[in-house]
Design a protein around this motif. Structure first.
Motif, PDB file in Angstrom:
ATOM      1  N   ASP A   1      31.792  14.450 110.779  1.00 34.55           N
ATOM      2  CA  ASP A   1      31.454  14.588 109.295  1.00 34.55           C
ATOM      3  C   ASP A   1      30.592  14.979 108.790  1.00 34.55           C
TER       4      ASP A   1
ATOM      5  N   ALA B   1      28.718  17.509 106.304  1.00 33.35           N
ATOM      6  CA  ALA B   1      28.082  17.714 104.984  1.00 33.35           C
ATOM      7  C   ALA B   1      26.980  17.990 105.429  1.00 33.35           C
ATOM      8  N   ALA B   2      26.549  18.390 106.288  1.00 31.69           N
ATOM      9  CA  ALA B   2      25.130  19.249 106.197  1.00 31.69           C
ATOM     10  C   ALA B   2      24.804  20.493 106.121  1.00 31.69           C
ATOM     11  N   ARG B   3      26.553  20.767 106.265  1.00 25.44           N
ATOM     12  CA  ARG B   3      26.767  21.980 106.230  1.00 25.44           C
ATOM     13  C   ARG B   3      27.223  22.653 104.357  1.00 25.44           C
ATOM     14  N   ALA B   4      27.939  21.537 104.344  1.00 22.49           N
ATOM     15  CA  ALA B   4      28.527  21.465 102.443  1.00 22.49           C
ATOM     16  C   ALA B   4      27.134  21.218 101.485  1.00 22.49           C
ATOM     17  N   TYR B   5      25.989  21.043 101.956  1.00 27.24           N
ATOM     18  CA  TYR B   5      25.188  20.464 101.513  1.00 27.24           C
ATOM     19  C   TYR B   5      24.272  21.514 101.885  1.00 27.24           C
ATOM     20  N   GLY B   6      24.494  22.436 102.055  1.00 30.21           N
ATOM     21  CA  GLY B   6      23.478  23.597 102.310  1.00 30.21           C
ATOM     22  C   GLY B   6      22.378  24.192 103.402  1.00 30.21           C
ATOM     23  N   ALA B   7      23.199  23.752 104.465  1.00 29.22           N
ATOM     24  CA  ALA B   7      22.389  23.657 106.189  1.00 29.22           C
ATOM     25  C   ALA B   7      23.143  24.882 106.698  1.00 29.22           C
ATOM     26  N   GLY B   8      22.210  25.655 107.577  1.00 30.97           N
ATOM     27  CA  GLY B   8      22.585  26.425 108.176  1.00 30.97           C
ATOM     28  C   GLY B   8      22.807  26.731 109.757  1.00 30.97           C
TER      29      GLY B   8
ATOM     30  N   ALA C   1      30.305  27.336 103.468  1.00 32.03           N
ATOM     31  CA  ALA C   1      30.087  26.398 102.628  1.00 32.03           C
ATOM     32  C   ALA C   1      29.403  25.816 102.360  1.00 32.03           C
ATOM     33  N   LYS C   2      28.325  26.335 102.639  1.00 32.69           N
ATOM     34  CA  LYS C   2      27.075  26.122 102.097  1.00 32.69           C
ATOM     35  C   LYS C   2      26.168  26.973 101.468  1.00 32.69           C
TER      36      LYS C   2
ATOM     37  N   ILE D   1      29.262  23.033  95.752  1.00 30.30           N
ATOM     38  CA  ILE D   1      29.614  22.283  96.218  1.00 30.30           C
ATOM     39  C   ILE D   1      29.305  21.526  96.508  1.00 30.30           C
ATOM     40  N   ALA D   2      29.176  20.010  96.208  1.00 35.92           N
ATOM     41  CA  ALA D   2      28.711  18.408  96.732  1.00 35.92           C
ATOM     42  C   ALA D   2      30.029  17.954  97.200  1.00 35.92           C
ATOM     43  N   MET D   3      29.830  17.342  98.414  1.00 36.18           N
ATOM     44  CA  MET D   3      31.537  16.529  98.645  1.00 36.18           C
ATOM     45  C   MET D   3      31.176  15.221  99.623  1.00 36.18           C
ATOM     46  N   VAL D   4      31.761  14.640  99.162  1.00 34.50           N
ATOM     47  CA  VAL D   4      31.434  12.508  99.327  1.00 34.50           C
ATOM     48  C   VAL D   4      32.608  12.203 100.648  1.00 34.50           C
ATOM     49  N   PHE D   5      32.110  11.933 101.721  1.00 34.35           N
ATOM     50  CA  PHE D   5      32.727  12.225 102.668  1.00 34.35           C
ATOM     51  C   PHE D   5      33.164  10.906 102.801  1.00 34.35           C
TER      52      PHE D   5
ATOM     53  N   GLY E   1      20.535  18.017 100.168  1.00 36.19           N
ATOM     54  CA  GLY E   1      20.460  19.097  99.011  1.00 36.19           C
ATOM     55  C   GLY E   1      19.545  19.824  98.597  1.00 36.19           C
TER      56      GLY E   1
ATOM     57  N   ALA F   1      25.979   8.490  99.305  1.00 35.58           N
ATOM     58  CA  ALA F   1      26.466   9.905  98.887  1.00 35.58           C
ATOM     59  C   ALA F   1      26.439  10.420  98.069  1.00 35.58           C
TER      60      ALA F   1
ATOM     61  N   ARG G   1      24.185  11.614  96.771  1.00 39.20           N
ATOM     62  CA  ARG G   1      23.636  12.796  97.682  1.00 39.20           C
ATOM     63  C   ARG G   1      24.253  13.820  96.491  1.00 39.20           C
ATOM     64  N   ALA G   2      25.432  13.896  96.248  1.00 36.67           N
ATOM     65  CA  ALA G   2      25.963  14.724  95.727  1.00 36.67           C
ATOM     66  C   ALA G   2      25.516  15.225  94.188  1.00 36.67           C
TER      67      ALA G   2
ATOM     68  N   ARG H   1      22.558  17.344  93.832  1.00 32.81           N
ATOM     69  CA  ARG H   1      22.325  18.283  93.373  1.00 32.81           C
ATOM     70  C   ARG H   1      22.817  19.509  92.430  1.00 32.81           C
TER      71      ARG H   1
END
Lengths: 280, 361
Positions: A168, A172-179, B74-75, B79-83, B101, B145, B148-149, B152
């Motif tokens: 996760d 999360a890092a990936r979804a928030y723009g990290a390569g 994804a990057k 989108i902003a994701m909450v887990f 982000g 979390a 963080r979303a 962005r």
């Protein structure tokens, strides 16, 4: 009450055992330290003499005058440090690919890497020597460094550590723009830092103490590592009784960098060993 | 053009080869709060992860803001994701977690500071900005979390069961906070949950999923009042809908035991086997013998309601009545069903036999 007594006794026994084992482990080091300060007669005195009558601090000076131990220690520290940095960078990238990237033959690659670990290092000396010779790196510190930059042990442990990072968190890092590079550098490495630390430390000690392979590569004195230098010193001075305090002094000098390192970092070292399940 | 358009999306995992999402079609408009709901393993999280770009799409098309994004990483999807497990970065403090982000987008430091402080203010985290996640409670972590979303300014929020790790009280509170946040920011949100109460209370539209298929898409009212399949009828609502077996003959709705429940107001023709669904609030205790008898098994006082569990016609039934109703365990009571509120489902396919919205219109 009785139970309490029993458990106290058990605990006492346990600590006694640990103390004895601890003394056994540290004894050679203490003996070396004490011998470095003794006169030749005191080292071989019968009955055994624990402490020197007068501490012979001059032994260190004399040893340093007989051989450039400072240079040897520098060579060893320098090569070990550079090797550890290379191993860290390369192993992190390989471990990242092995844990985070999906590609055909990923398991095969990992297994191949592991298989090379099963091979006795000595068996690779001849081909490795040929390669180093062809690269024109014989009798250079670069030769010592380059021939040691890949470490299966480091790759394996880092892979295990990276596998512990929750999926996760990476997603999360990936979804928030990290390569990939950011994930490796900003997420995986900081989250595995105790493993990285202990692996680097073990590698450093291993490289610092490495003897056989460097002794094959380096020939000239200016490139001697401390291990090679010590051995040459030992053989050149001869194992006569009057030289033992000097040999012991040289030994003490050679372990100083490691001792300093351990004193500064022992908290991390213990935490890292606890985290990785590594022992010994 | 809808905000998100999903056309014939299918998902197969390489190693199994078995399709887990079948022909998923859905249009999501700007500012909607869509809830994917269904039992575990129904494919709701997989679908969300495909929208996030964390899972590849086997076939079909996923459009966002008019762009085909099947192959966009994804990057780069904005989108902003909450887990579910918050997925905070344990080595960063709250500030750095929220700022992550923004830092990735390389915003100026002053801008990041302003945005993070603003978000912390909204979420009541100002006091905790210097703390590490391990020093926060579950609710606070989930707020981080969310923070963080929201900083962005993403076009789409994706939330994967964000409240399921919280205790009941906190869950209700956070539910309110998320709804308020959505009202305030208006960001298109897709929310995944297995909790039908969350779906009912939060969604502007609910997508009910079962076994990789969409069972129904509709507003909470539509899904609750007009379930299009027995599965939806059973899944949505608490206590779940009651089911009896029967048949329809000349508009007469009959139980298998031969009792006539009443006359349907619309004609659906003769049906030999129907599943009759009745919500617990549409059954009363009758003053006199109606023919449907129930033996009371146990009684639960829920505060505002009284739930009476019992057996009728060989089936377990729950009815919801006012707490002043006096009923004892093992007592026999007669039930009166509000015939205008029954739901009929084909006993074989489970599909609804009529559309209540059309009937009531």
């Amino acid at each position: 009450m009785q139970n309490n007594k029993k458990s106290n006794l058990k605990q006492f026994g346990f600590y006694l055992l640990l103390t004895i084992l601890g003394i056994l482990m540290v004894f050679p080091l203490i003996w070396m330290l004490l011998s470095a300060l003794k006169s030749p007669g005191e080292i071989f005195a019968v009955p055994l003499k624990w402490l020197p009558e007068v501490a012979q601090w001059g032994n260190f000076k004399e040893a340093l005058e007989l051989a450039p131990f400072g240079l040897y220690i520098f060579n060893s520290t320098f090569t070990a440090l550079v090797i550890v940095i290379f191993q860290f960078v390369l192993s992190c990238m390989i471990a990242y690919a092995l844990t985070q990237m999906k590609f055909k033959g990923r398991t095969l690659v990992f297994n191949l890497i592991l298989i090379t670990y099963m091979l006795p290092t000595e068996a690779t000396y001849v081909p490795s020597y040929t390669i180093v010779a062809k690269m024109g790196l014989l009798d250079t510190l670069s030769g010592v460094i380059i021939s040691n930059i890949a470490s299966v042990f480091t790759i394996f442990l880092l892979r295990q550590a990276f596998m512990q990072v929750p999926k996760d968190t990476i997603e999360a890092a990936r979804a928030y723009g990290a390569g990939d590079f950011t994930i490796l550098w900003k997420i995986m490495i900081p989250m595995s830092k105790s493993t990285i630390f202990v692996v680097s430390l073990i590698s450093f000690v291993k490289m610092y103490n490495n003897y056989l392979w460097p002794s094959l590569i380096v020939k000239s004195e200016k490139n001697y590592l401390i291990t090679v230098g010590l051995n040459k010193f030992f053989t050149s001075q001869g194992s006569f009784a009057d030289k033992w305090p000097l040999i012991m002094s040289a030994n003490v000098l050679s372990v100083i960098p490691l001792l300093i390192l351990f004193i500064i970092l022992h908290k991390w070292f213990i935490k890292g060993i606890g985290d990785t399940g590594l022992k010994g | 053009m809808p905000k998100i358009k999903m056309t014939s999306i299918k998902k197969k995992y390489d190693n199994k080869g078995e399709e887990v999402i079948h022909d998923f079609n859905l249009d999501i408009e700007e500012n909607e709060f869509i809830v994917f709901v269904g039992p575990s393993g129904c494919g709701k999280s997989t679908t969300l992860r495909m929208i996030a770009g964390l899972e590849s799409i086997t076939s079909g098309e996923l459009w966002m803001d008019g762009k085909l994004v099947n192959d966009v990483q994804a990057k780069d999807r904005d989108i902003a994701m909450v887990f579910q497990n918050y997925a905070l970065f344990p080595h960063y403090n709250v500030y750095d977690n929220i700022a992550f982000g923004l830092k990735m987008k390389k915003y100026k430091r002053s801008f990041i500071k302003e945005r993070v402080e603003q978000a912390a203010e909204i979420l009541g985290l100002t006091k905790y900005l210097k703390r590490k996640p391990k020093d926060l409670s579950g609710g606070q972590r989930q707020r981080v979390a969310l923070g963080r979303a929201i900083v962005r300014d993403a076009h789409i929020f994706l939330m994967d069961e964000p409240l399921s790790n919280l205790d009941a009280k906190l869950r209700i509170q956070m539910r309110k906070e998320i709804i308020n946040l959505h009202r305030r920011l208006g960001t298109t949100t897709i929310y995944v949950t297995h909790d039908q109460t969350e779906a009912m209370t939060m969604a502007s539209r609910i997508v009910v999923l079962n076994d990789g298929y969409i069972e129904q898409i509709g507003t909470p009212e539509q899904v609750y009042n007009n379930p299009q399949s027995k599965f939806v009828a059973e899944f949505m609502g608490s206590p779940p809908m009651n089911f009896l077996e029967g048949s329809v003959k000349g508009n007469q709705l009959m139980l298998d035991s031969g009792e006539v429940l009443g006359e349907l107001s619309q004609s659906i023709g003769d049906v030999e086997k129907v599943d009759i669904g009745i919500r617990s609030e549409n059954i009363d205790i009758a003053a006199h013998d109606t023919g449907i008898n129930m033996t009371v098994n146990h009684v639960e006082l829920m505060g505002a309601d009284l739930h009476i569990h019992g057996n009728a016609d060989g089936k377990e039934i729950v009815i919801r009545v006012v707490p002043s109703e006096k009923v004892a365990v093992n007592e026999q009571v007669s039930l009166r069903v509000n015939i205008d509120m029954v739901h009929l489902f084909d006993a074989n396919t489970g599909k609804a036999l009529f559309d209540r919205e059309k009937v009531n219109a």
